[in-house]
Design an enzyme around this catalytic site. Structure first.
Site, PDB file in Angstrom:
ATOM      1  N   LYS A 265       6.339   4.054  -7.582  1.00 25.67           N
ATOM      2  CA  LYS A 265       6.861   2.867  -8.260  1.00 25.67           C
ATOM      3  C   LYS A 265       6.448   2.951  -9.739  1.00 25.67           C
ATOM      4  CE  LYS A 265       9.009  -1.164  -8.081  1.00 25.67           C
ATOM      5  NZ  LYS A 265      10.470  -1.241  -7.875  1.00 25.67           N
TER       6      LYS A 265
ATOM      7  N   ASP B 159      11.364   1.016  -3.499  1.00 27.70           N
ATOM      8  CA  ASP B 159      12.350   0.096  -2.933  1.00 27.70           C
ATOM      9  C   ASP B 159      13.652   0.804  -2.602  1.00 27.70           C
ATOM     10  OD1 ASP B 159      11.851   0.174  -5.718  1.00 27.70           O
ATOM     11  OD2 ASP B 159      13.248  -1.443  -6.103  1.00 27.70           O
TER      12      ASP B 159
ATOM     13  N   ASP C 126       6.132   3.154   9.210  1.00 23.24           N
ATOM     14  CA  ASP C 126       6.541   2.228  10.279  1.00 23.24           C
ATOM     15  C   ASP C 126       8.055   2.069  10.305  1.00 23.24           C
ATOM     16  OD1 ASP C 126       3.882   1.903  10.855  1.00 23.24           O
ATOM     17  OD2 ASP C 126       3.869  -0.276  10.635  1.00 23.24           O
TER      18      ASP C 126
ATOM     19  N   ASP D 123       2.183   3.486   4.406  1.00 19.45           N
ATOM     20  CA  ASP D 123       2.009   2.620   5.569  1.00 19.45           C
ATOM     21  C   ASP D 123       3.329   1.927   5.914  1.00 19.45           C
ATOM     22  OD1 ASP D 123       0.777   1.276   7.615  1.00 19.45           O
ATOM     23  OD2 ASP D 123      -0.548   0.091   6.341  1.00 19.45           O
TER      24      ASP D 123
ATOM     25  N   TYR E 231      -5.779  -0.612  -0.765  1.00 20.50           N
ATOM     26  CA  TYR E 231      -6.497  -0.917   0.465  1.00 20.50           C
ATOM     27  C   TYR E 231      -7.955  -1.239   0.154  1.00 20.50           C
ATOM     28  CZ  TYR E 231      -2.492  -0.204   3.355  1.00 20.50           C
ATOM     29  OH  TYR E 231      -1.263  -0.363   3.944  1.00 20.50           O
TER      30      TYR E 231
END
Length: 368
Positions: free
Chosen positions: A195, A228, A256, A252, A141
């Site tokens: 990851k 993933d 959602d 984030d 970010y």
């Protein structure tokens, strides 16, 4: 931040934001003022201008006076912002959400995803009840991950680079927050999402830190999932997860996804907090396409304010603030449970204002 030992007052700064922000903020404040009246919370409110409303008169979307007000407050209610249409930073276009997270060191973004009473998950299966504990100040970010300047840059007109920052401090404290939360929940389970198979150094450090914290919580069941795979596992069965600890961008995305699976992103509450400051903020965006039409669902921001009161109650050891948070959440659940009291995005007939009024009436009924 105000010292609670000096006063029983709770001072909240309100930043309505852009798009549907002012509408859902007004509905939220109606509920909050009713709870204040019923429980004598001694709440005070101060509005601070941000966003497009601030740009012309102040030359910036995040005036310094608004930041200072937030810094002094016991808590902040932040409406959604349309930062994608702001001018460049050097022309005053500052994302208030990112700036608050950076400058107030709001390192934890706590995002529950829970299927409400009377509703079914979007994907048929068991009801969902999980919390994403998202690191809030680092990662990719670019508006908040550097001490000075941006975390992305263009060395030539044809090359754009982004820096991902992962620190031992940031990773450790979000893991601590996640494990402490898991200790308060019945299942006592943490899933760490990463990851590290590709981002070997940065997520390798993140995993090292989360494993060190996990060793101090033997009561907690821990598993690790690659990002993933985790996205697919939520679709397969989100009900199997309890507390998810992860980095900024992954949190984030997953929050959602989880909230929509649980019932609707329009219901997704959240709080941003650090050690000293807390900000209630809906998970969803500013929805400018329905701005001013009384169509927005204010449930997310109402639920976020309940989370803020819970956080304040724990910090102050205030049973009254904790009771207020529970009353708001109970009223919200009871309202959403009835199809005839839902907003249009959930298939109901109510607009923003009417939904806020209904939750407010339910608060009063429950308090009797």
């Amino acid at each position: 931040m105000a010292n609670p030992a000096q006063s029983n007052r709770t001072h909240l700064v309100v930043m309505p934001g852009d798009g549907i922000g002012p509408e859902i903020t007004a509905a939220t404040l109606q509920v909050l003022r009713e709870v204040d009246r019923l429980l004598a919370l001694n709440l005070t409110f101060e509005e601070a201008v941000i966003g497009l409303a601030a740009l012309k008169p102040h030359g910036t979307t995040f005036p310094e006076a608004s930041y200072e007000a937030a810094k002094r407050a016991d808590g902040v209610i932040l409406g959604p912002v349309s930062h994608n249409v702001y001018p460049p930073t050097d022309q005053g276009g500052i994302n208030p959400s990112g700036a608050l997270r950076k400058r107030l060191d709001l390192y934890a973004n706590v995002r529950p995803a829970k299927t409400p009473p009377g509703m079914q998950p979007r994907i048929p299966g068991k009801p969902v009840d999980l919390v994403v504990m998202r690191e809030n100040t680092e990662g990719f970010y670019a508006d908040r991950n550097m001490f000075m300047g941006s975390g992305e840059f263009m060395p030539t007109p044809d090359v754009a680079l982004a820096v991902r920052k992962i620190t031992r401090l940031g990773s450790t404290r979000i893991a601590e927050a996640g494990f402490k939360l898991a200790m308060q929940r019945p299942r006592k389970k943490v899933t760490v999402v990463h990851k590290a198979n590709v981002l070997r150094m940065s997520d390798g450090l993140f995993l090292e830190c989360t494993r060190a914290v996990a060793a101090r919580y033997p009561q907690i069941t821990v598993d690790e999932q690659i990002m993933d795979a985790m996205a697919a596992l939520l679709v397969r069965d989100a009900s199997r997860f309890d507390v998810i600890v992860t980095t900024n961008a992954f949190g984030d995305i997953l929050s959602d996804e989880a909230s929509e699976i649980a019932g609707s992103l329009g219901l997704a509450a959240s709080i941003n907090h650090g050690d000293e400051h807390g900000v209630a903020q809906a998970q969803h965006g500013s929805a400018p396409d329905i701005e001013g039409q009384d169509k927005a669902n204010p449930a997310s921001l109402i639920g976020s304010v309940a989370m803020l009161l819970t956080w304040l109650g724990e910090r102050r050891k205030s049973d009254n603030l904790t009771k207020a948070a529970g009353l708001i959440q109970q009223a919200l659940d009871k309202t959403i449970e009835k199809p005839e009291w839902r907003t249009a995005d959930l298939g109901g007939p109510l607009g923003t204002k009417a939904f806020g009024e209904r939750v407010t009436k339910t608060v009063a009924e429950l308090a009797k």
